[in-house]
Design a protein around this motif. Structure first.
Motif, mmCIF file in Angstrom:
data_model
loop_
_atom_site.group_PDB
_atom_site.id
_atom_site.type_symbol
_atom_site.label_atom_id
_atom_site.label_comp_id
_atom_site.label_asym_id
_atom_site.label_seq_id
_atom_site.Cartn_x
_atom_site.Cartn_y
_atom_site.Cartn_z
ATOM 1 N N SER A 12 -2.214 9.761 -2.025
ATOM 2 C CA SER A 12 -3.231 11.509 -1.651
ATOM 3 C C SER A 12 -2.173 12.283 -0.803
ATOM 4 O O SER A 12 -2.767 13.053 -0.449
ATOM 5 C CB SER A 12 -4.114 10.769 -1.046
ATOM 6 O OG SER A 12 -3.480 9.931 0.704
ATOM 7 N N LEU A 13 -1.295 12.230 -0.211
ATOM 8 C CA LEU A 13 -0.326 13.164 0.481
ATOM 9 C C LEU A 13 0.191 14.265 -0.435
ATOM 10 O O LEU A 13 0.519 14.295 -1.852
ATOM 11 C CB LEU A 13 1.117 12.156 1.142
ATOM 12 C CG LEU A 13 0.947 10.794 2.044
ATOM 13 C CD1 LEU A 13 2.424 10.624 2.028
ATOM 14 C CD2 LEU A 13 -0.186 11.771 3.128
ATOM 15 N N VAL A 14 -0.766 15.191 -0.493
ATOM 16 C CA VAL A 14 -0.287 16.553 -0.568
ATOM 17 C C VAL A 14 0.469 17.842 -0.059
ATOM 18 O O VAL A 14 1.316 18.676 -0.623
ATOM 19 C CB VAL A 14 -1.739 17.515 -0.400
ATOM 20 C CG1 VAL A 14 -2.816 16.784 -0.974
ATOM 21 C CG2 VAL A 14 -2.241 17.481 1.047
ATOM 22 N N ASN A 15 1.053 17.302 1.334
ATOM 23 C CA ASN A 15 1.972 18.090 2.049
ATOM 24 C C ASN A 15 3.826 17.136 1.499
ATOM 25 O O ASN A 15 4.516 17.797 3.462
ATOM 26 C CB ASN A 15 1.865 18.806 3.012
ATOM 27 C CG ASN A 15 1.476 17.680 3.568
ATOM 28 O OD1 ASN A 15 1.465 17.022 3.693
ATOM 29 N ND2 ASN A 15 1.275 17.847 4.883
ATOM 30 N N CYS A 16 3.852 16.799 0.856
ATOM 31 C CA CYS A 16 5.517 15.977 0.919
ATOM 32 C C CYS A 16 5.735 15.679 0.147
ATOM 33 O O CYS A 16 4.817 15.419 -0.691
ATOM 34 C CB CYS A 16 5.455 14.797 2.580
ATOM 35 S SG CYS A 16 4.453 13.388 1.643
ATOM 36 N N SER A 17 7.013 15.196 -0.602
ATOM 37 C CA SER A 17 7.880 15.079 -1.515
ATOM 38 C C SER A 17 6.934 13.796 -1.053
ATOM 39 O O SER A 17 6.916 12.917 -1.134
ATOM 40 C CB SER A 17 9.690 15.542 -1.241
ATOM 41 O OG SER A 17 10.399 14.084 -0.545
ATOM 42 N N ARG A 18 8.157 13.478 -3.325
ATOM 43 C CA ARG A 18 7.442 12.044 -2.650
ATOM 44 C C ARG A 18 8.588 10.624 -2.346
ATOM 45 O O ARG A 18 7.822 9.550 -2.258
ATOM 46 C CB ARG A 18 7.709 11.136 -5.340
ATOM 47 C CG ARG A 18 6.608 12.151 -5.798
ATOM 48 C CD ARG A 18 6.919 12.285 -7.665
ATOM 49 N NE ARG A 18 5.771 12.732 -8.259
ATOM 50 C CZ ARG A 18 5.896 12.610 -9.935
ATOM 51 N NH1 ARG A 18 6.748 12.158 -10.351
ATOM 52 N NH2 ARG A 18 5.218 13.753 -10.146
ATOM 53 N N SER A 19 9.804 11.500 -2.017
ATOM 54 C CA SER A 19 10.386 10.476 -1.476
ATOM 55 C C SER A 19 9.956 10.488 -0.151
ATOM 56 O O SER A 19 10.621 9.123 0.764
ATOM 57 C CB SER A 19 11.863 10.741 -1.628
ATOM 58 O OG SER A 19 11.754 12.065 -0.883
ATOM 59 N N GLU A 20 9.515 10.988 0.571
ATOM 60 C CA GLU A 20 8.701 11.544 1.570
ATOM 61 C C GLU A 20 7.350 10.317 2.118
ATOM 62 O O GLU A 20 7.445 9.564 2.844
ATOM 63 C CB GLU A 20 8.751 12.303 2.585
ATOM 64 C CG GLU A 20 9.530 13.128 2.779
ATOM 65 C CD GLU A 20 9.360 14.792 3.022
ATOM 66 O OE1 GLU A 20 10.100 15.383 3.624
ATOM 67 O OE2 GLU A 20 8.721 15.519 2.309
ATOM 68 N N ALA A 21 6.863 10.527 0.047
ATOM 69 C CA ALA A 21 5.438 9.401 0.438
ATOM 70 C C ALA A 21 6.159 8.148 0.138
ATOM 71 O O ALA A 21 5.116 7.046 1.019
ATOM 72 C CB ALA A 21 4.699 10.096 -1.041
ATOM 73 N N ALA A 22 6.791 8.131 -0.508
ATOM 74 C CA ALA A 22 7.357 6.631 -0.239
ATOM 75 C C ALA A 22 8.148 5.714 1.051
ATOM 76 O O ALA A 22 8.170 4.806 0.571
ATOM 77 C CB ALA A 22 8.416 6.941 -1.453
ATOM 78 N N SER A 96 -1.494 16.194 21.456
ATOM 79 C CA SER A 96 -0.171 16.036 21.072
ATOM 80 C C SER A 96 -0.346 17.662 20.090
ATOM 81 O O SER A 96 -1.036 17.469 19.813
ATOM 82 C CB SER A 96 0.982 15.341 20.036
ATOM 83 O OG SER A 96 1.928 15.720 19.885
ATOM 84 N N LEU A 97 0.113 18.810 20.008
ATOM 85 C CA LEU A 97 0.373 19.440 19.170
ATOM 86 C C LEU A 97 1.080 18.951 18.033
ATOM 87 O O LEU A 97 2.663 18.115 17.322
ATOM 88 C CB LEU A 97 1.161 20.549 19.552
ATOM 89 C CG LEU A 97 2.002 21.927 18.010
ATOM 90 C CD1 LEU A 97 0.164 22.242 17.988
ATOM 91 C CD2 LEU A 97 2.371 22.799 19.141
ATOM 92 N N PHE A 98 0.498 18.558 17.253
ATOM 93 C CA PHE A 98 1.027 17.622 15.168
ATOM 94 C C PHE A 98 0.897 19.518 14.262
ATOM 95 O O PHE A 98 0.652 20.153 13.869
ATOM 96 C CB PHE A 98 -0.272 17.285 14.803
ATOM 97 C CG PHE A 98 0.298 15.605 15.701
ATOM 98 C CD1 PHE A 98 1.167 14.800 15.161
ATOM 99 C CD2 PHE A 98 -1.071 15.688 16.496
ATOM 100 C CE1 PHE A 98 1.057 13.445 15.405
ATOM 101 C CE2 PHE A 98 -0.426 14.276 16.880
ATOM 102 C CZ PHE A 98 0.554 13.284 16.516
ATOM 103 N N THR A 99 1.853 19.538 13.768
ATOM 104 C CA THR A 99 2.042 20.376 13.233
ATOM 105 C C THR A 99 2.322 19.928 10.689
ATOM 106 O O THR A 99 2.872 19.059 10.630
ATOM 107 C CB THR A 99 3.379 21.516 12.751
ATOM 108 O OG1 THR A 99 4.422 20.608 12.462
ATOM 109 C CG2 THR A 99 3.513 21.803 14.069
ATOM 110 N N ALA A 100 1.964 20.416 10.757
ATOM 111 C CA ALA A 100 1.724 19.777 8.599
ATOM 112 C C ALA A 100 2.343 20.675 7.627
ATOM 113 O O ALA A 100 2.263 22.523 8.150
ATOM 114 C CB ALA A 100 0.287 20.066 8.161
ATOM 115 N N ARG A 101 3.506 20.839 7.744
ATOM 116 C CA ARG A 101 4.074 21.555 6.639
ATOM 117 C C ARG A 101 3.308 22.025 5.301
ATOM 118 O O ARG A 101 1.921 21.637 4.925
ATOM 119 C CB ARG A 101 5.080 20.794 5.783
ATOM 120 C CG ARG A 101 5.614 21.648 4.934
ATOM 121 C CD ARG A 101 7.034 21.310 4.413
ATOM 122 N NE ARG A 101 7.181 20.096 3.919
ATOM 123 C CZ ARG A 101 8.058 18.732 3.710
ATOM 124 N NH1 ARG A 101 9.281 19.064 4.194
ATOM 125 N NH2 ARG A 101 7.556 17.702 3.020
#
Length: 167
Positions: A12-22, A96-101
């Motif tokens: 479901s993760l739309v803003n990260c790479s497959r390796s980051e999701a893994a 907290s301030l959260f940022t999303a790529r």
């Protein structure tokens, strides 16, 4: 929200790479969650303290996940701050301030979208609490106040997700 598996969350993760999701660490109690009472699944990665995740259903019922990064500084606990998703006022140290790529080319260029969110990413439980302004009302009106909070969380979460996925 319907029950999700670890694999479904990673997909479901739309803003990260497959390796980051893994590499994400799922919530410890994933199998024990009361999915019916969750509007959004939010958690901080215990292996990477500045990393967090929000997973929710969009207006069409599709599951959308966002990888977040918390600010590495905290606000003073002597002040109050409001989470801009659940609109709960808490000690500033609990927000907290959260940022999303951003997705696509904008994200690859380093563009991000940020907002103030509960530091523990537990907005789902915050909106289920009867607001102080409705605690003197009867149960039916308290339930309506909670429904309004839930609907507001959905709107703001979808707007934040739209900002992240805008190309």
């Amino acid at each position: 929200m319907h029950a999700l598996t670890e694999a479904a969350i990673r997909r479901s993760l739309v803003n990260c790479s497959r390796s980051e999701a893994a590499a994400l660490t799922p919530p410890r109690d994933l199998d024990e969650l009361d999915w019916a009472s969750l509007e959004v699944l939010g958690w901080r990665d215990p292996k990477a303290e500045l990393r967090g995740y929000l997973v929710h259903e969009d207006a069409d019922g599709a599951v959308v996940g966002l990888a977040l990064r918390a600010a590495d500084t905290r606000m003073s606990s002597r002040r109050s701050a409001m989470c801009l998703l659940c609109q709960t006022v808490r000690s500033a140290a609990e927000v907290s301030l959260f940022t999303a790529r951003r997705t696509g080319e904008a994200g690859r260029n380093g563009n991000t979208v940020g907002t103030y969110i509960c530091a523990d990413l537990d907005c789902a439980h915050q909106v289920r609490a009867v607001p102080p302004s409705a605690q003197h009302l009867d149960e039916e009106l308290q339930a309506l106040a909670v429904q309004e909070q839930v609907a507001g969380l959905h709107r703001r979460l979808r707007a934040f997700t739209a900002d992240v996925t805008r190309r």
